[in-house]
Scaffold this active site. Structure first.
Site, mmCIF file in Angstrom:
data_model
loop_
_atom_site.group_PDB
_atom_site.id
_atom_site.type_symbol
_atom_site.label_atom_id
_atom_site.label_comp_id
_atom_site.label_asym_id
_atom_site.label_seq_id
_atom_site.Cartn_x
_atom_site.Cartn_y
_atom_site.Cartn_z
ATOM 1 N N ASN A 41 15.163 15.128 51.535
ATOM 2 C CA ASN A 41 16.472 15.781 51.799
ATOM 3 C C ASN A 41 16.759 15.628 53.233
ATOM 4 O O ASN A 41 17.614 16.891 53.719
ATOM 5 C CB ASN A 41 16.475 17.232 51.390
ATOM 6 C CG ASN A 41 16.372 17.433 49.831
ATOM 7 O OD1 ASN A 41 15.194 17.773 49.125
ATOM 8 N ND2 ASN A 41 17.218 17.090 48.851
ATOM 9 N N HIS A 69 15.892 11.688 45.370
ATOM 10 C CA HIS A 69 16.709 11.370 46.784
ATOM 11 C C HIS A 69 16.505 10.178 47.440
ATOM 12 O O HIS A 69 17.359 9.806 48.261
ATOM 13 C CB HIS A 69 17.305 12.511 47.380
ATOM 14 C CG HIS A 69 17.797 13.468 46.458
ATOM 15 N ND1 HIS A 69 18.934 13.159 45.624
ATOM 16 C CD2 HIS A 69 17.715 14.971 46.509
ATOM 17 C CE1 HIS A 69 19.249 14.716 44.982
ATOM 18 N NE2 HIS A 69 18.545 15.605 45.460
ATOM 19 N N HIS A 156 6.247 15.279 43.139
ATOM 20 C CA HIS A 156 7.403 15.785 43.359
ATOM 21 C C HIS A 156 7.911 16.021 41.951
ATOM 22 O O HIS A 156 8.581 15.224 41.460
ATOM 23 C CB HIS A 156 8.309 14.725 44.174
ATOM 24 C CG HIS A 156 9.580 14.990 44.696
ATOM 25 N ND1 HIS A 156 9.555 15.915 46.011
ATOM 26 C CD2 HIS A 156 10.776 15.129 44.687
ATOM 27 C CE1 HIS A 156 10.641 16.135 46.400
ATOM 28 N NE2 HIS A 156 11.552 15.913 45.434
ATOM 29 N N HIS A 183 11.726 23.442 46.124
ATOM 30 C CA HIS A 183 12.082 24.047 47.683
ATOM 31 C C HIS A 183 11.786 25.548 47.695
ATOM 32 O O HIS A 183 12.191 26.363 48.575
ATOM 33 C CB HIS A 183 13.656 23.970 47.717
ATOM 34 C CG HIS A 183 14.208 22.763 47.986
ATOM 35 N ND1 HIS A 183 15.341 22.316 48.530
ATOM 36 C CD2 HIS A 183 13.528 21.526 47.642
ATOM 37 C CE1 HIS A 183 15.426 21.042 48.622
ATOM 38 N NE2 HIS A 183 14.399 20.517 48.044
#
Length: 267
Positions: A41, A69, A156, A183
């Site tokens: 991120n 991502h 992850h 997060h």
């Protein structure tokens, strides 16, 4: 012993500025041999860029892990196969869209080999992934000849049960399984029975007054309107720094201690 500072998902500019500000003090306090941060991120909340990686590298981050991502930023995708970054950047190549990048790198620390692995979970994640359990087995088997002294895994993933299951599955075979992606730091740091350090999620390096590091209103609206609305970054205020400090024994390949770090800094 080898000491590692591992930072959870660094979310956009606030996360980068917060980490840059906090890192000198943390390095002085913990005296790590290796600093690792999750970078999926890093650039505007989506993927990474050369500039954002360079910022943290100059601040003292030695290696980077990724997530889903990692292939969604046009500036960052070419870096995954760039010789300048291939030796310090891993991404979960068990993800279906992982045409570029490496799922593991071998780092040399105090004349010892540290194998850093990045995997992505199957449940509730995008892109769809291949089996992370089989992927872990495959990498460990492939790297037996290299004889790593320590193996550290960034898992992850979204589902807590999947993370815990992989931790127990890897117990005794790797030094640490560190969860990222959600997060939000979890309070379950432990050394598993076989000697593997484990935490379900390290937590973010990002805006404190936020929703998972993003501006509150944009996140709330995405739920109120029941649409896939884009989250925006919060660029002001305090930043929370979530990390763990690992003390690992290269003679046994296992963990001696795992400590939680959480600090709030103003940017």
């Amino acid at each position: 012993m080898i000491k590692i500072l591992f930072f959870g998902d660094v979310v956009g500019k606030p996360g980068r500025l917060g980490l840059i500000k906090a890192l000198p003090k943390l390095k002085k306090k913990y005296e790590p041999d290796l600093v690792i941060a999750n970078a999926e991120n890093l650039a505007h909340g989506v993927g990474m860029s050369k500039k954002t990686l360079e910022e943290l590298a100059e601040a003292g981050v030695d290696a980077f892990t990724g997530g889903g991502h990692s292939w969604q930023n046009s500036q960052g995708t070419p870096l995954l196969d760039d010789p300048a970054w291939r030796e310090r950047l891993v991404v979960p190549t068990n993800a279906g869209e992982a045409q570029k990048g490496r799922a593991w790198i071998m780092l040399e620390v105090k004349q010892k080999k540290v194998l850093l692995i990045n995997l992505q979970g199957c449940l509730f994640t995008h892109p769809a992934t291949q089996d992370p359990f089989a992927a872990l087995d495959k990498i460990i088997e492939q790297q037996k000849g290299s004889k790593p002294h320590l193996i550290v895994v960034d898992f992850h993933a979204e589902a807590t049960a999947e993370k815990e299951a992989l931790g127990h599955y890897a117990d005794g075979r790797v030094a640490a399984v560190l969860g990222t992606h959600t997060h939000v730091a979890t309070a379950d740091l432990k050394i598993l029975p076989g000697g593997t350090a484990y935490v379900t999620d390290v937590g973010r390096v990002g805006a404190y007054d936020s929703v998972v590091g993003f501006e509150k209103t944009s996140a709330i609206n995405s739920f109120l309107k029941q649409k896939d609305r884009k989250y925006t970054l919060s660029n002001t205020g305090a930043v929370e720094i979530n990390a763990v400090c690992l003390t690992l024994d290269p003679e046994t390949g296992l963990a001696k201690s795992l400590d939680r770090i959480r600090e709030i800094v103003d940017i």
